[in-house]
Design a protein around this motif. Structure first.
Motif, short mmCIF file in Angstrom:
data_model
loop_
_atom_site.label_atom_id
_atom_site.label_comp_id
_atom_site.label_asym_id
_atom_site.label_seq_id
_atom_site.Cartn_x
_atom_site.Cartn_y
_atom_site.Cartn_z
N ASP A 184 0.84 -1.21 0.00
CA ASP A 184 0.00 0.00 0.00
C ASP A 184 0.87 1.26 0.00
O ASP A 184 0.55 2.25 -0.68
N ALA A 185 1.98 1.21 0.77
CA ALA A 185 2.86 2.36 0.80
C ALA A 185 3.51 2.60 -0.55
O ALA A 185 3.65 3.75 -1.01
N LEU A 186 3.92 1.54 -1.22
CA LEU A 186 4.54 1.67 -2.54
C LEU A 186 3.53 2.19 -3.57
O LEU A 186 3.89 3.01 -4.45
N ARG A 187 2.29 1.74 -3.49
CA ARG A 187 1.25 2.24 -4.40
C ARG A 187 1.03 3.74 -4.21
O ARG A 187 0.90 4.49 -5.18
N GLY A 188 1.00 4.15 -2.95
CA GLY A 188 0.83 5.58 -2.71
C GLY A 188 1.98 6.39 -3.25
O GLY A 188 1.79 7.48 -3.83
N GLU A 189 3.19 5.89 -3.10
CA GLU A 189 4.37 6.58 -3.61
C GLU A 189 4.34 6.63 -5.13
O GLU A 189 4.70 7.65 -5.75
N LEU A 190 3.88 5.55 -5.77
CA LEU A 190 3.79 5.52 -7.23
C LEU A 190 2.77 6.52 -7.75
O LEU A 190 3.03 7.22 -8.75
N GLU A 191 1.63 6.63 -7.11
CA GLU A 191 0.62 7.60 -7.51
C GLU A 191 1.13 9.01 -7.39
O GLU A 191 0.88 9.88 -8.24
N ARG A 192 1.88 9.28 -6.33
CA ARG A 192 2.43 10.62 -6.12
C ARG A 192 3.42 10.98 -7.23
O ARG A 192 3.42 12.10 -7.78
N LEU A 193 4.28 10.02 -7.61
CA LEU A 193 5.25 10.26 -8.68
C LEU A 193 4.55 10.47 -10.03
O LEU A 193 4.99 11.29 -10.85
N LYS A 194 3.45 9.74 -10.29
CA LYS A 194 2.71 9.92 -11.55
C LYS A 194 2.14 11.33 -11.64
O LYS A 194 2.19 11.98 -12.70
N LYS A 195 1.58 11.82 -10.52
CA LYS A 195 1.01 13.17 -10.53
C LYS A 195 2.09 14.21 -10.76
O LYS A 195 1.90 15.17 -11.53
N GLU A 196 3.24 14.06 -10.11
CA GLU A 196 4.33 15.01 -10.32
C GLU A 196 4.81 14.97 -11.76
O GLU A 196 5.12 16.01 -12.37
N GLY A 197 4.88 13.76 -12.36
CA GLY A 197 5.32 13.65 -13.76
C GLY A 197 4.34 14.31 -14.72
O GLY A 197 4.75 14.94 -15.71
N ALA A 198 3.05 14.17 -14.45
CA ALA A 198 2.04 14.79 -15.32
C ALA A 198 2.13 16.30 -15.26
O ALA A 198 2.00 17.00 -16.29
#
Length: 289
Positions: free
Chosen positions: A267-281
């Motif tokens: 769950d922690a890794l998923r949250g980190e991945l979502e955060r990185l996707k938003k920053e990349g967009a």
């Protein structure tokens, strides 16, 4: 007896030097060890200088003899206190192997403390051959120690036993390896160790505790406790029975616990991945402008 004449006879017959001053002599009377030494000192014309020393020697010997006989009497009396089968002193002194082993150990321990290790081990091995009880001469044993029946009892070198301790047949107070130094248990006062129990390692059994038959004790035992089982566990402490946890539906499940931990990490890794996707967009949108 004339002055300078050697003392003869088993009773050390002679003239009391203190009676000489008063003009009376106890002719034919039995002298004590101190009086005999004083007579001997006077016969060598050094009485005034030797008299205090000889008196002190006599007192020390008398004190040592009284202490020795007191300890012997205590060792015998504890047999009558602990064993209802004991009937007479004659029977106890001649037939109780546990008593013989304790007395032999006290002699061996004396030589061990004086660093006569070979003599101490010879006495210990002879006692083992005659009684079936092996006590290392280095073990420290307190007063009123009682071994009932005794066959198969083993007590290690660095073991320390307090006062009023009772041990039954087949008990081992041993070590757990080949380490040096303190490697055997310490047994406090008023402890009872039942048949076949094994107390192993440099642990402490507290005062007034009881070790059940066949138990294997590997950890410290609190005072006023009763220990049973393999490995030994405390079932009674300070007169209160330790309750067992009977909630079988709440038993620990290490597999489930591990799965829960892994799920938290996912769950922690998923949250980190979502955060990185938003920053990349956001970075991509700014680059188009």
């Amino acid at each position: 007896m004339q002055r300078g004449r050697p003392l003869t006879g088993k009773s050390w017959v002679g003239v009391n030097p203190t009676a000489k001053q008063s003009g009376t002599a106890r002719k034919g009377a039995s002298l004590s060890f101190t009086e005999a030494l004083l007579s001997l000192g006077s016969a060598r014309d050094s009485g005034p200088r030797l008299e205090p020393l000889l008196k002190g020697m006599g007192k020390l010997q008398k004190k040592g003899e009284l202490y020795m006989f007191k300890r012997l009497k205590e060792d015998i009396e504890v047999v009558f206190d602990q064993d209802p089968a004991a009937r007479t002193y004659f029977e106890v002194i001649l037939t109780y192997s546990g008593l013989h082993a304790i007395w032999a150990h006290r002699i061996a321990h004396f030589f061990y403390k004086k660093k006569f290790f070979f003599i101490a081990r010879v006495i210990s091995q002879l006692s083992r051959f005659l009684t079936g009880i092996e006590i290392h001469p280095g073990a420290q044993i307190g007063r009123r120690f009682f071994i009932d029946h005794g066959m198969g009892v083993v007590i290690g070198e660095t073991c320390e036993i307090g006062d009023n301790v009772t041990v039954y047949q087949g008990v081992t107070l041993g070590g757990t390896g080949k380490e040096k130094g303190k490697r055997h248990p310490t047994i406090k006062d008023n402890v009872l160790i039942a048949t076949g129990a094994k107390v192993l390692g440099s642990i402490t059994v507290g005062e007034n505790s009881k070790i059940g038959a066949g138990s294997v004790v590997l950890k410290d035992v609190p005072p006023n406790s009763t220990v049973v089982g393999i490995p030994g566990r405390v079932v009674v402490q300070n007169g209160v029975k330790i309750k067992k946890d009977l909630k079988h539906n709440e038993l620990p499940d290490p597999v489930a616990d591990r799965l829960k931990s892994m799920q938290k990490e996912i769950d922690a890794l998923r949250g980190e991945l979502e955060r990185l996707k938003k920053e990349g967009a956001q970075v991509y949108e700014h680059s188009d402008l």
